[in-house]
Design a protein around this motif. Structure first.
Motif, PDB file in Angstrom:
ATOM      1  N   LEU A   1       3.963 -47.251 -23.749  1.00  0.00           N
ATOM      2  CA  LEU A   1       2.881 -46.273 -23.722  1.00  0.00           C
ATOM      3  C   LEU A   1       1.541 -46.927 -24.036  1.00  0.00           C
ATOM      4  CD1 LEU A   1       4.729 -43.302 -25.429  1.00  0.00           C
ATOM      5  CD2 LEU A   1       3.875 -43.343 -23.077  1.00  0.00           C
ATOM      6  N   TYR A   2       1.541 -47.888 -24.951  1.00  0.00           N
ATOM      7  CA  TYR A   2       0.303 -48.610 -25.276  1.00  0.00           C
ATOM      8  C   TYR A   2      -0.204 -49.379 -24.059  1.00  0.00           C
ATOM      9  CZ  TYR A   2      -2.955 -51.753 -27.591  1.00  0.00           C
ATOM     10  OH  TYR A   2      -4.097 -52.462 -27.944  1.00  0.00           O
ATOM     11  N   ALA A   3       0.725 -49.974 -23.311  1.00  0.00           N
ATOM     12  CA  ALA A   3       0.347 -50.756 -22.134  1.00  0.00           C
ATOM     13  C   ALA A   3       0.195 -49.902 -20.871  1.00  0.00           C
ATOM     14  CB  ALA A   3       1.384 -51.848 -21.881  1.00  0.00           C
ATOM     15  N   ARG A   4       0.585 -48.628 -20.949  1.00  0.00           N
ATOM     16  CA  ARG A   4       0.468 -47.690 -19.838  1.00  0.00           C
ATOM     17  C   ARG A   4       1.308 -48.087 -18.627  1.00  0.00           C
ATOM     18  NH1 ARG A   4      -5.464 -44.910 -19.749  1.00  0.00           N
ATOM     19  NH2 ARG A   4      -5.647 -44.602 -22.004  1.00  0.00           N
ATOM     20  N   VAL A   5       2.474 -48.606 -18.881  1.00  0.00           N
ATOM     21  CA  VAL A   5       3.408 -48.883 -17.803  1.00  0.00           C
ATOM     22  C   VAL A   5       4.823 -48.839 -18.368  1.00  0.00           C
ATOM     23  CG1 VAL A   5       3.194 -51.391 -18.142  1.00  0.00           C
ATOM     24  CG2 VAL A   5       4.110 -50.504 -15.989  1.00  0.00           C
ATOM     25  N   GLY A   6       5.719 -48.158 -17.659  1.00  0.00           N
ATOM     26  CA  GLY A   6       7.105 -48.107 -18.114  1.00  0.00           C
ATOM     27  C   GLY A   6       7.756 -46.779 -17.816  1.00  0.00           C
ATOM     28  N   ILE A   7       8.782 -46.441 -18.576  1.00  0.00           N
ATOM     29  CA  ILE A   7       9.520 -45.197 -18.401  1.00  0.00           C
ATOM     30  C   ILE A   7      10.061 -44.756 -19.755  1.00  0.00           C
ATOM     31  CG2 ILE A   7      11.647 -46.445 -17.740  1.00  0.00           C
ATOM     32  CD1 ILE A   7      12.231 -44.014 -15.866  1.00  0.00           C
ATOM     33  N   VAL A   8       9.880 -43.494 -20.107  1.00  0.00           N
ATOM     34  CA  VAL A   8      10.315 -42.970 -21.398  1.00  0.00           C
ATOM     35  C   VAL A   8      11.248 -41.782 -21.186  1.00  0.00           C
ATOM     36  CG1 VAL A   8       8.304 -43.766 -22.698  1.00  0.00           C
ATOM     37  CG2 VAL A   8       8.236 -41.522 -21.570  1.00  0.00           C
ATOM     38  N   ARG A   9      12.029 -41.517 -22.202  1.00  0.00           N
ATOM     39  CA  ARG A   9      12.917 -40.359 -22.227  1.00  0.00           C
ATOM     40  C   ARG A   9      12.147 -39.218 -22.892  1.00  0.00           C
ATOM     41  NH1 ARG A   9      17.241 -38.024 -19.745  1.00  0.00           N
ATOM     42  NH2 ARG A   9      18.941 -37.436 -21.135  1.00  0.00           N
ATOM     43  N   THR A  10      12.124 -38.061 -22.262  1.00  0.00           N
ATOM     44  CA  THR A  10      11.341 -36.946 -22.781  1.00  0.00           C
ATOM     45  C   THR A  10      12.222 -35.732 -23.029  1.00  0.00           C
ATOM     46  OG1 THR A  10      10.833 -36.114 -20.561  1.00  0.00           O
ATOM     47  CG2 THR A  10       9.308 -37.737 -21.504  1.00  0.00           C
TER      48      THR A  10
ATOM     49  N   VAL B   1      18.599 -47.091 -16.013  1.00  0.00           N
ATOM     50  CA  VAL B   1      17.195 -47.104 -16.444  1.00  0.00           C
ATOM     51  C   VAL B   1      16.930 -48.132 -17.530  1.00  0.00           C
ATOM     52  CG1 VAL B   1      17.510 -45.297 -18.189  1.00  0.00           C
ATOM     53  CG2 VAL B   1      15.275 -45.595 -17.106  1.00  0.00           C
ATOM     54  N   ASP B   2      17.919 -48.437 -18.355  1.00  0.00           N
ATOM     55  CA  ASP B   2      17.711 -49.352 -19.480  1.00  0.00           C
ATOM     56  C   ASP B   2      17.328 -50.758 -19.012  1.00  0.00           C
ATOM     57  OD1 ASP B   2      19.408 -47.111 -20.211  1.00  0.00           O
ATOM     58  OD2 ASP B   2      19.588 -48.044 -22.173  1.00  0.00           O
ATOM     59  N   ARG B   3      17.871 -51.175 -17.877  1.00  0.00           N
ATOM     60  CA  ARG B   3      17.536 -52.508 -17.366  1.00  0.00           C
ATOM     61  C   ARG B   3      16.047 -52.597 -17.048  1.00  0.00           C
ATOM     62  NH1 ARG B   3      18.826 -54.492 -11.590  1.00  0.00           N
ATOM     63  NH2 ARG B   3      20.309 -52.761 -11.617  1.00  0.00           N
ATOM     64  N   TYR B   4      15.508 -51.560 -16.446  1.00  0.00           N
ATOM     65  CA  TYR B   4      14.096 -51.575 -16.048  1.00  0.00           C
ATOM     66  C   TYR B   4      13.176 -51.464 -17.265  1.00  0.00           C
ATOM     67  CZ  TYR B   4      15.584 -51.353 -11.239  1.00  0.00           C
ATOM     68  OH  TYR B   4      16.151 -51.654 -10.022  1.00  0.00           O
ATOM     69  N   ALA B   5      13.496 -50.582 -18.192  1.00  0.00           N
ATOM     70  CA  ALA B   5      12.664 -50.458 -19.389  1.00  0.00           C
ATOM     71  C   ALA B   5      12.684 -51.753 -20.195  1.00  0.00           C
ATOM     72  CB  ALA B   5      13.152 -49.296 -20.242  1.00  0.00           C
ATOM     73  N   GLY B   6      13.842 -52.401 -20.254  1.00  0.00           N
ATOM     74  CA  GLY B   6      13.930 -53.675 -20.968  1.00  0.00           C
ATOM     75  C   GLY B   6      13.073 -54.749 -20.335  1.00  0.00           C
TER      76      GLY B   6
ATOM     77  N   TRP C   1       9.284 -56.064  -8.737  1.00  0.00           N
ATOM     78  CA  TRP C   1      10.468 -55.279  -8.402  1.00  0.00           C
ATOM     79  C   TRP C   1      10.698 -54.151  -9.399  1.00  0.00           C
ATOM     80  CZ3 TRP C   1      14.600 -55.127 -11.844  1.00  0.00           C
ATOM     81  CH2 TRP C   1      14.661 -56.142 -12.812  1.00  0.00           C
ATOM     82  N   VAL C   2      10.234 -54.348 -10.626  1.00  0.00           N
ATOM     83  CA  VAL C   2      10.353 -53.284 -11.631  1.00  0.00           C
ATOM     84  C   VAL C   2       9.338 -52.185 -11.333  1.00  0.00           C
ATOM     85  CG1 VAL C   2      10.124 -52.735 -14.080  1.00  0.00           C
ATOM     86  CG2 VAL C   2      11.228 -54.870 -13.385  1.00  0.00           C
ATOM     87  N   ARG C   3       8.097 -52.592 -11.094  1.00  0.00           N
ATOM     88  CA  ARG C   3       7.045 -51.601 -10.819  1.00  0.00           C
ATOM     89  C   ARG C   3       7.387 -50.773  -9.582  1.00  0.00           C
ATOM     90  NH1 ARG C   3       2.196 -54.490 -13.695  1.00  0.00           N
ATOM     91  NH2 ARG C   3       1.268 -52.529 -14.406  1.00  0.00           N
TER      92      ARG C   3
END
Length: 485
Positions: free
Chosen positions: A266-275, A365-370, A385-387
């Motif tokens: 979230l600080y870097a403004r890129v990724g995926i979170v569980r909501t 999803v864990d592979r990409y977030a990692g 490839w992640v983006r």
């Protein structure tokens, strides 16, 4: 309560009469199109990958890591080490299986993983996300094996609060594979040499993290597992297995890591979170009404998280209340972002930002977030490839979650019908946990056998014990029918 997960211990599976149970479960898998065997090209690609992992240069095999998992587990995603610091804090080292050391973007294993989304769990078998040669072999953090890993290092202060977090690729070697029961026994009954150092510190850090959860306003429901057991005189019965304290402490380490990952992204403004959205006020008002009906005191000054912690699942009324509380834990999803942040990224049940990063062998999803976190901590660009995959991941995971939940629910319903079929006509005692007057029915939690049952009829007294008769147990539909006796 009851848990959607159901356990079939090995002693039950090995019983001759279990043949009918496993056949029925096979039928459910076929009907719901649960993924079956891996295609030949996927298996071949996995074999090649298992023989040639991309091992990182950093060697942290000096860490005396241990794994803590259910009995018989082979897909070991996480290994833990905790060290005490001189300032009263702790250094938590958490190794996560490095799937990307074996799987490349667009290869057959990757394509199949996107099709499956996650591992599907049945009481008799798991349907893995990746071929077993990887998930239960070369990529699993099995004891005494050098493995590539994403090694998280999280610094905690004396109160168990995170002060720093970092993740790097490293070679690791787990020293020992423990079950929850073994770990708890080691904490409760130390041997001549004392409790294993990491477990002794986990028994300190775990409760502190639970306290931090309480301070945040987060809550975890202590929901017992439903377990099939041999019945006296033959056949099977159902019971509940209460969770051990070490299971909660171990889960806190996973949550700690997921929170650190979410903060980074979230600080870097890129990724995926569980909501998860916050509960509606109407749902809380309904829970207060259920508590009154169950005769459970809920003081006005006690907020929801603190109230839940006063409940004891071993008491029928409290178990019924915990069952009712699950309505607040709905609506979970994923939010992917790149260049901005989600409007509401928080996971309401945890009262924190949170991401799935600790189970890449079992969840796509864990592979990409990692990978995002690795790049951010190394001050490197997030791989292309992640983006490229981020936008589609929430939809892929939603489909996989829905399919897994349908499967788990169907399994629970069918096994309950199977266990109860010989008992049609019997009368049982249960507690009414829900009433649906417009549908002329209600829901009753029965303690013995451990089932939650729909009961047809009007006038069911919410929160009271009633006698109910088992009218039918339909194995074809996986449905049991009760009526008030």
């Amino acid at each position: 309560m009851p848990s959607p997960r159901m356990r079939l211990p090995r002693r039950v599976l090995d019983a001759p009469e279990a043949v009918g149970v496993t056949r029925g479960l096979d039928h459910i898998r076929a009907e719901l199109q649960v993924p079956g065997d891996f295609p030949a090209e996927v298996l071949a690609a996995a074999e090649r990958a298992a023989a040639a992992p991309r091992l990182p240069e950093l060697d942290r095999t000096d860490l005396e890591l241990v794994t803590i998992d259910p009995p018989g587990s082979k897909d070991l995603d996480q290994a833990l080490h905790i060290a005490a610091r001189d300032d009263g804090g702790w250094t938590v080292s958490y190794a996560i299986a490095d799937v990307a050391a074996f799987v490349s973007p667009g290869d057959p294993v990757d394509v199949e993983a996107h099709r499956r989304g996650e591992t599907f769990y049945g009481p008799d078998q798991r349907t893995p996300l990746h071929p077993p040669v990887l998930s239960e072999g070369a990529a699993s953090l099995l004891p005494d094996q050098v493995r590539p890993a994403l090694l998280w290092t999280i610094q905690l202060d004396a109160q168990g609060r995170t002060t720093d977090a970092d993740v790097v690729r490293a070679k690791v070697r787990s020293r020992e594979q423990l079950t929850y029961e073994q770990a708890q026994d080691d904490v409760d009954h130390p041997g001549p040499s004392g409790t294993r150092p990491t477990l002794a510190l986990l028994a300190q850090v775990g409760p502190l993290r639970e306290q931090r959860e309480r301070e945040r306003g987060g809550v975890s429901l202590d929901i017992p597992e439903q377990e099939v057991v041999p019945a006296e005189g033959g056949g099977f019965g159902l019971t509940y297995r209460a969770l051990l304290p070490v299971e909660g402490w171990n889960a806190q380490i996973s949550l700690l890591t997921g929170m650190a990952a979410a903060h980074l992204m979230l600080y870097a403004r890129v990724g995926i979170v569980r909501t998860m959205p916050p509960a509606a006020g109407s749902a809380l008002r309904r829970l207060h009404a259920v508590a009154r009906a169950l005769g459970i005191r809920w003081p006005a000054e006690l907020d929801y998280p603190e109230f839940v912690r006063t409940l004891d699942a071993s008491r029928p009324q409290d178990a019924a209340m915990i069952n009712a509380c699950t309505v607040l834990f709905r609506g979970a999803g994923y939010a992917a972002f790149d260049g901005s942040t989600p409007e509401d990224p928080e996971h309401a049940a945890l009262a924190s930002d949170y991401s799935h990063v600790t189970a890449p062998l079992r969840r796509l999803v864990d592979r990409y977030a990692g990978e995002v976190c690795l790049a951010l901590c190394a001050d490197q660009p997030v791989p292309g490839w992640v983006r490229e995959a981020l936008p589609a991941l929430p939809g892929e995971m939603a489909r996989a979650d829905q399919a897994a939940h349908r499967y788990e629910r169907a399994v629970v319903d069918w096994v309950e019908a199977c266990v109860l079929q010989p008992r049609v006509g019997e009368v049982f005692t249960g507690t009414v946990v829900e009433v649906e007057p417009e549908k002329h029915r209600g829901t009753v939690v029965i303690q013995d056998p451990a089932v939650e049952a729909r009961v047809e009829g009007d006038g069911l007294p919410l929160g009271h014990e009633v006698q109910v008769r088992l009218v039918s147990a339909d194995l074809e539909q996986g449905k049991v029918t009760f009526e008030r006796a």
